[in-house]
Structure formats: C-alpha cells, structure tokens
Design an enzyme around this catalytic site. Structure first.
Site, PDB file in Angstrom:
ATOM      1  N   ASP A 133      38.053  39.870  25.831  1.00 48.07           N
ATOM      2  CA  ASP A 133      37.150  40.035  26.972  1.00 48.07           C
ATOM      3  C   ASP A 133      37.353  41.356  27.708  1.00 48.07           C
ATOM      4  OD1 ASP A 133      35.996  37.462  26.680  1.00 48.07           O
ATOM      5  OD2 ASP A 133      37.727  36.566  27.688  1.00 48.07           O
ATOM      6  N   CYS A 183      42.512  55.364  66.768  1.00 49.63           N
ATOM      7  CA  CYS A 183      41.100  55.164  66.439  1.00 49.63           C
ATOM      8  C   CYS A 183      40.819  55.735  65.063  1.00 49.63           C
ATOM      9  CB  CYS A 183      40.205  55.822  67.487  1.00 49.63           C
ATOM     10  SG  CYS A 183      40.436  57.613  67.580  1.00 49.63           S
ATOM     11  N   ASP A 192      39.313  35.593  30.126  1.00 46.98           N
ATOM     12  CA  ASP A 192      40.761  35.420  30.157  1.00 46.98           C
ATOM     13  C   ASP A 192      41.484  36.009  28.959  1.00 46.98           C
ATOM     14  OD1 ASP A 192      39.808  33.615  28.284  1.00 46.98           O
ATOM     15  OD2 ASP A 192      41.414  32.169  28.683  1.00 46.98           O
ATOM     16  N   ASP A 209      32.869  33.955  29.884  1.00 54.27           N
ATOM     17  CA  ASP A 209      33.366  33.664  28.547  1.00 54.27           C
ATOM     18  C   ASP A 209      33.444  32.142  28.409  1.00 54.27           C
ATOM     19  OD1 ASP A 209      34.698  34.045  26.024  1.00 54.27           O
ATOM     20  OD2 ASP A 209      36.562  33.549  27.055  1.00 54.27           O
ATOM     21  N   CYS A 235      41.816  59.344  64.399  1.00 53.76           N
ATOM     22  CA  CYS A 235      43.223  59.543  64.035  1.00 53.76           C
ATOM     23  C   CYS A 235      43.410  59.324  62.535  1.00 53.76           C
ATOM     24  CB  CYS A 235      44.119  58.582  64.813  1.00 53.76           C
ATOM     25  SG  CYS A 235      44.065  58.756  66.601  1.00 53.76           S
TER      26      CYS A 235
END
Length: 787
Positions: free
Chosen positions: A684, A80, A680, A487, A83
């Site tokens: 950026d 659980c 990309d 972008d 634990c």
C-alpha cells in the site's frame, strides 16, 4: 546608508541581524541610528557554549537520516505572532539552518540544522541578539518555568487590581463632584492621587507590554504590545498634562483599566494555551527514565537510552513499558488505553508483542527488546506529535500574514480618526480619547490565535484516542477531502484470513514432502494470506525439518516463488499461476491461494477473512457525511465483491498491483478529488504516498507507517471515522475563530472611530475577544469528553 566593503561586527548575532534587515529591505534602520552604536544585550544569560556540550547533545539533540541535527527549544519572551515571525525569519536567514518553525500556542521551536556549518550555540546567540532567550524543551523544566511565569503574572495583576480598586473609589468621588460641584483644588488633589496609583500599574504591571513594544520597534514590527503600550502611555501623559495645567478631565482611571483588563486577559490566555498544550506533554512526562535489565541472572537498572536490541527486560506489575519487545517468559493483562484509547485490558503470553507506552496490570514478564528506545513506538509517537506542531496549516499562514499588517493599519486608522475628530468638533480631548479607543479596542491577538489554539486542541484530542497526525496541516487537508480509498485485507477485514477449504491434487505419498516445501515457501512471506495458510498447515501436519529454498522472490501483489532441488515452487494468486503456465479455476467468493511445482498444480486453498465488526457502520457513517468510499485490492474479483457487499461499498476495483492503486488515486486527483488512502501493508505504500493524506492502520508494516501522514494506533475503523470528525471539527473551529475575530474587529473598530466606545470598554472588549477565541477552541475538548 552603510558603505559597501569590509564590515566588522561585535558578535554573530549583530551580523545576523544586519543581513536580516538588509534582505528584508530595512537597511535604512542604520541611517536612523546615526552615530549611536548598538550594544549587545547586557542581560546575563547562561553561557551559550554549554549548548554544544556532548551531554546536552545526548539528552536533547537528535540526528535524522540525512545527518542533520534537530532540537526542540522553548523561546522565552514571545508575545504575539510578530514575535514568532521575527524569530523564524532571523533563524531561517542563518547559514546551515534547514528548518525553523515556532508554535505560537506554546512557544516551542523545532530547529533542524547542519552541525558542520553552524553550531547550536550560534543559533542560541542569534535568538538572544534579537531580544529573546531559549532553553531546551523538557516537560519538567517547562512546568517549573510556567509556574514562575504564573507567579510573576499573579504579582503584577495583584498590584494592578489593588490600584484599580483604589482609583475607582477616587473616581466615584470625582464623578459625584462632576454633577454636584467640586472645586478645582479638590479635583487636583484627587488627580494627583490617581497619578500616584496609576504609575506602578503602568510601568510595573504593564511592563510586559512595554518590553514587547520595545522589541517590536527595535525590529520594525508593529505588534499588539505596541497598541496597548501606546494607548495607555498616551492617555497617561495626557492626564499628567491635564493635572499640571489644572484644567479638563484626567483619565488615570482609564490607564489603570486598560492595563489591568488586558493583563488579566493575557494571563487567562496563557493559562488556556497551557491547558491545551498539557494534553501533548502528558505522554512525555510519564516516560520511564529507567528499565530493569536481566544480565547474568542479576537485575540491573539502566537508562532507557542505553537499552540495546536483544536485551532482556524485566517488567513488573504496574510498570509502564518504555521499549518495544517480545515476551519470552510470563503472561498477564496489559493496559493499552494510553495508545489505542481502548479501555479493555489485553491478555498477553510468550510470543506476543509488548508496545512501549503500555502498562502491565497484573503481569511480571521478561521480554526481549526488538527496538531501541529511539525507534520504539512511544518515542516515535512523541517525535510525531512534536513535529506536527511545527507545521502550520495554510489557513494559519494566511492568518499570520494578515496579523502582520493588522497593527500598522490600526495605528493609521487611529491617527486618521484623531485628525477627523480634532478638525470637526475642534476638541483635542475628545479626538484624543476617541483615537485611544481605536488603538485599544483592536485585537490582532484574536486573529493570530484563531488557528494554532484550535489546531493544538485537535492534535491533543487525536493523541488521546490513538490518532497521530504527523503535521498539524493534515487536520486541514483531512477536513477538505471528499474521497476515501480503503485497502481490503487488514484495513476493512480483520487481516487474519483462515482456511475454510483445502484441496490437494496429489496422492498422500507425495503430499507429505510437498507440504513441507510449501511451509518453507510460506515462511518467506508475512502477507496475511500466507500466514493464514501456514497456520492451517501447522495444525494439520506435525512440525518437521523444512527444506532449504534457493532464489526466493516476492512477486508484488501475486505471491512468491523459490527453487527447491532444481524444481520451481510458486505460491500465490491465480495470476501468478497463469504466469507459471498453470491454469487454475478461480471462481470463488473467498480469497484463493494456489501452490504449484513447475507447471503442475499441487494444492488449492480457500480463505475467508471476515470484515471488522464496525466496518459496515463506519463506512455507512462516512458515506452519509459526504465521503465517497472506494475499495482497491489485489485480491480477485469475486472475493472483493463479497467484502464490498457485506460492508456496503458500491465502488471497488480488484486484482490491482501497488502501481495500479497509485495510478488510480492519481487519476482521481486529476479529476479534482482530494483523496485519503488507508492501508496497512507494504503493497500500500505507493498509494499512501500518492494520496493527499495517507493513513496507516496500527498493525501496519513499519514502512507503511513511515510513509503515511496519520497513524491509527487503534486498529478499528471507528478510529478512522474519528480522525475525519476531529479534522472537520478542528477546521470548523478555525473558520469560526477567524470569523469571530474578523466580525469583532469589523464591528468594534467602526464603533470606536464613531466615538461610541470609551477606552475602558475598549480594554475589556479587547481581552474578551482573545478569550472568546480560546474558549471556542476548547469546545472541541468538552465536546469529545462527552462522547
């Protein structure tokens, strides 16, 4: 209290537990222990020293950029959230531990430590000292252990169901006798028969609950196992008391029902969690262990970890690439669906890139390794997925904090209920059974599972579609964002600008020499505009020896400059030209690239970069879903306006430097917006890092992928839309699960306290609540399978 001074411990584990209990304010544990001496665990474990072996480190341990060691372990014995809490606390208190996170759905721990301060064997000893065990995460080993666990559950459930069926047969006779009359002696015989049948159910089938309860009590943690074990054991002891005194009604049937139904529910829960985890294991299970190298005109099979950059690899038809590289001989079709989600094969020829994780359909190619296995795409994907599971969303952290106190509150409510019913109707038997129902019907498991199962399913669905979340917490953040910044080049557009018009301002005699200088300058940049102009010149002019340039510099978001034969060359935007003393005309809806020598304008190129086919549709869908879409670009105003108009973006800003992009995102955040940035390129990275969520497109630069939070292996914008949908669907499921759990407990606990629920119904309800949460989480899988 333990007296301060020099203390002696039998092992590092006991020393760690002492400091853990003391730091958490539980030092009185040793007072209650009295003169009794704690004995280290006697269970026979594999020698922990084996975890320090070079062979183990080579296979399972990685070292990050800061020099810290990292390993993924499966913690055995977790039942659980309590634990999970105990193991994380115990590890985080150790000197040298940098990070320790455990995922409750598959019990996988990600541990980062300083090997100069603490050894892996000491970490394993600590885990064992608190009653658990650990072994390295390996999909094949994990499957074998899961099969062993399933068989153990099968046997325990079989014993429980067999006994339950026989007890129910006896119970039918008892209930019939209750209405028609039955002598006490016959009733006693039937009670003894039920006693015999219920004993193996409680102590064999229900052993998993007693074991979990033992470790919970040992560490002062109240968990679900304590509730089940307490309810069943007290009912069992009370029934023995009734049987021996030969008066009243025994409830051995309820003992059997409680254990059987909760055990079946726990088993189904284990199977459901395993099914969700399998989605993420499937990639790692299919990594090729060996590749074929070409060395001295011979084929040599070597382990993937031994491949070096520049090695030549032979990939045959039907084989999966394990290493990134570039084709040098051969051509054919490749299946990239496992990474991008696109089912159409991709035709590749010499010069094209081979991505690890893709499969050769009909090609026999030779390709040169551009990365080693550790840094190849597939290995990076697996690392990101593994790490994503260890980072808990804020809402999961809140749920875990609630579940820590939940069980304690339930025990107190059960005690109060018992006392009220005892003093009011003056019936110990009624009060006892009502109190047991309160204990059994409460379900902290549903609360603890509400977030991790839904999150795991969301991560798995994203991975299937080539959407990689580096942290599970980003699903929650993505669902709460309200602004998307895009972008232009390579994100909204194809990223392959093509020259549509070229104008030279020099005569043909000078043009030939200056064109070679321009080509040399263009080769210094990988920007899509520079690549587009370079490809155009390659077609227009025959290949010739290019001059050598000196002092080559990239001017961020503007272009590049270099020196050739004592003259300054510059190529780029109008802004760069003005800095060089050139005054160009920049009125055009296309992207413009200028070339100048000194302050003389030599050439002007117009390039058109078409929007991606799905750009307008995706942006329209995102806008309708309540996302404010904005475009930030370094291109000039007219070109930015054309692209924005074509794809339906109302708000855009042009001629921005990388710093200006990041500043604009920071301004949006200060205005209360939660921002996602998708890009990309290298230009950026500042904006990607500034945004709450940075999304790198699949064809992006390595550094953009490194700083981003989400990576889209599929370069289309539809993958971006799917990322938002998965984030929102997952977060919606999490809230639904938490709501179901809280509503369930809010309704059933008062009903049990009022005496309207018997222990049998309580046991069934408790199991169903956990299964309801897990089943609701799996809906996202069924929903996306239909898409």
């Amino acid at each position: 209290m333990i007296k301060e001074g020099e203390l002696y411990f039998c092992c590092k584990g006991c020393q760690g537990i002492y400091h853990l209990l003391k730091d958490e304010g539980l030092g009185n544990f040793y007072d209650k222990l009295g003169d009794e001496t704690l004995v280290p665990p006697t269970e026979q474990f594999e020698d922990s020293g084996n975890f320090n072996s070079p062979a183990f480190y080579d296979r399972y341990v990685t070292v990050d950029d800061e020099g810290f060691s990292e390993v993924s372990l499966i913690i055995e014995g977790i039942h659980c959230s309590a634990c999970v809490w105990l193991n994380e606390k115990a590890l985080q208190k150790m000197d040298g531990i940098v990070e320790a996170h455990i995922n409750h759905t598959n019990n996988k721990a990600r541990i980062v430590w300083d090997d100069e301060i603490v050894k892996l064997s000491q970490i394993i000893d600590m885990i064992r000292a608190i009653g658990y065990d650990a072994f390295p995460y390996d999909p094949e080993i994990q499957e074998a252990r899961a099969e062993k666990e399933r068989k153990d559950y099968y046997l325990r459930i079989a014993v429980a169901v067999f006994a339950m069926m026989n007890i129910m047969t006896i119970a039918v006779a008892q209930y019939a006798g209750f209405f028609t009359g039955m002598s006490q002696s016959i009733k006693n015989i039937l009670n003894v028969a039920e006693w015999i049948l219920s004993t193996p159910v409680l102590f064999y089938s229900g052993w998993v609950f007693f074991r979990g309860a033992y470790y919970g009590l040992k560490t002062k943690t109240v968990n679900m196992d304590i509730l089940v074990a307490t309810g069943a054991l007290l009912t069992y002891l009370y029934s023995i008391y009734i049987t021996l005194l030969e008066k009243g009604e025994a409830y051995f049937d309820s003992v059997t029902m409680i254990i059987t139904f909760v055990l079946i529910g726990k088993f189904l829960e284990v199977l459901s969690k395993k099914s969700a985890a399998d989605t993420l294991d499937v990639l790692s299970k299919h990594i090729p262990g060996e590749v074929t190298l070409l060395q001295n005109d011979e084929q040599v099979n070597v382990a993937v970890g031994e491949v070096q950059v520049e090695d030549v690899i032979l990939l045959k038809s039907g084989e999966k690439a394990a290493i990134d590289g570039e084709i040098i001989e051969g051509e054919g079709s490749f299946d990239e669906s496992s990474l991008t989600g696109e089912s159409d094969p991709i035709y590749k020829r010499p010069g094209d890139h081979v991505t690890s994780g893709t499969t050769s359909i009909d090609a026999v190619v030779q390709y040169r390794a551009t990365k080693d296995f550790e840094h190849s795409t597939l290995s990076n994907i697996l690392t990101m997925l593994e790490r994503s599971l260890s980072k808990k969303p804020k809402i999961e952290q809140l749920a875990n904090r609630l579940s820590e106190y939940f069980s304690t509150v339930i025990l107190l409510l059960a005690l109060a209920t018992f006392l009220v019913w005892w003093f009011w109707p003056h019936s110990f038997e009624t009060a006892f059974m009502v109190g047991i129902s309160v204990i059994v019907i409460a379900c902290p498991c549903a609360l603890a599972l509400a977030t991790p199962v839904a999150t795991l399913v969301g991560l798995g669905q994203g991975a299937k579609r080539g959407i990689l979340f580096k942290e599970a917490a980003q699903l929650e953040t993505l669902a709460q964002t309200d602004t998307l910044v895009l972008d232009k080049t390579g994100t909204i557009t194809e990223g392959r600008p093509q020259v549509v018009t070229a104008q030279w301002y020099v005569d043909d005699a000078r043009k030939e020499t200056l064109q070679l200088q321009l080509q040399a300058l263009l080769n210094a940049s990988k920007h899509p505009v520079a690549v587009g102009v370079s490809e155009y010149l390659d077609v227009e002019a025959p290949l010739a020896a290019l001059p050598i340039l000196d002092e080559v510099r990239q001017i961020t978001a503007k272009g590049m400059v270099a020196r050739c034969e004592a003259r300054m060359l510059s190529g780029g935007s109008a802004a760069l030209m003005r800095e060089q003393g050139v005054m160009p005309a920049d009125e055009s809806e296309h992207t413009l690239f200028y070339f100048a020598v000194g302050d003389e304008l030599i050439a002007r190129f117009e390039l058109s970069d078409q929007p991606k086919a799905d750009a307008a549709e995706v942006i329209r869908a995102l806008t309708h879903s309540g996302i404010d879409v904005m475009m930030l670009t370094g291109d000039h105003e007219a070109a930015a306006r054309r692209v924005a108009r074509e794809v339906g973006i109302e708000h855009f800003h042009a001629s921005l430097t990388p710093e200006a992009k990041a500043d604009m995102i920071a301004q949006m955040q200060s205005d209360g917006h939660k921002v996602v940035m998708a890009g990309d390129g290298v230009n950026d990275i500042l904006a990607l890092a500034q945004a709450e969520i940075g999304i790198a497109m699949g064809n992006g630069s390595d550094i953009a992928i490194d700083v981003s939070d989400v990576v889209l292996m599929n370069d289309s914008l539809s993958a971006l839309e799917e990322a938002f949908r998965i984030g929102r669907a997952t977060f919606g499921l999490v809230k639904q699960n938490l709501g179901l759990s809280l509503v369930y407990n809010a309704i059933t606990i008062p009903l049990a306290m009022a005496g309207y629920v018997i222990p049998l119904v309580a046991a069934i309800s408790m199991s169903l609540s956990s299964l309801l949460v897990v089943g609701n989480s799996m809906r996202i899988s069924w929903k996306w399978k239909q898409r």
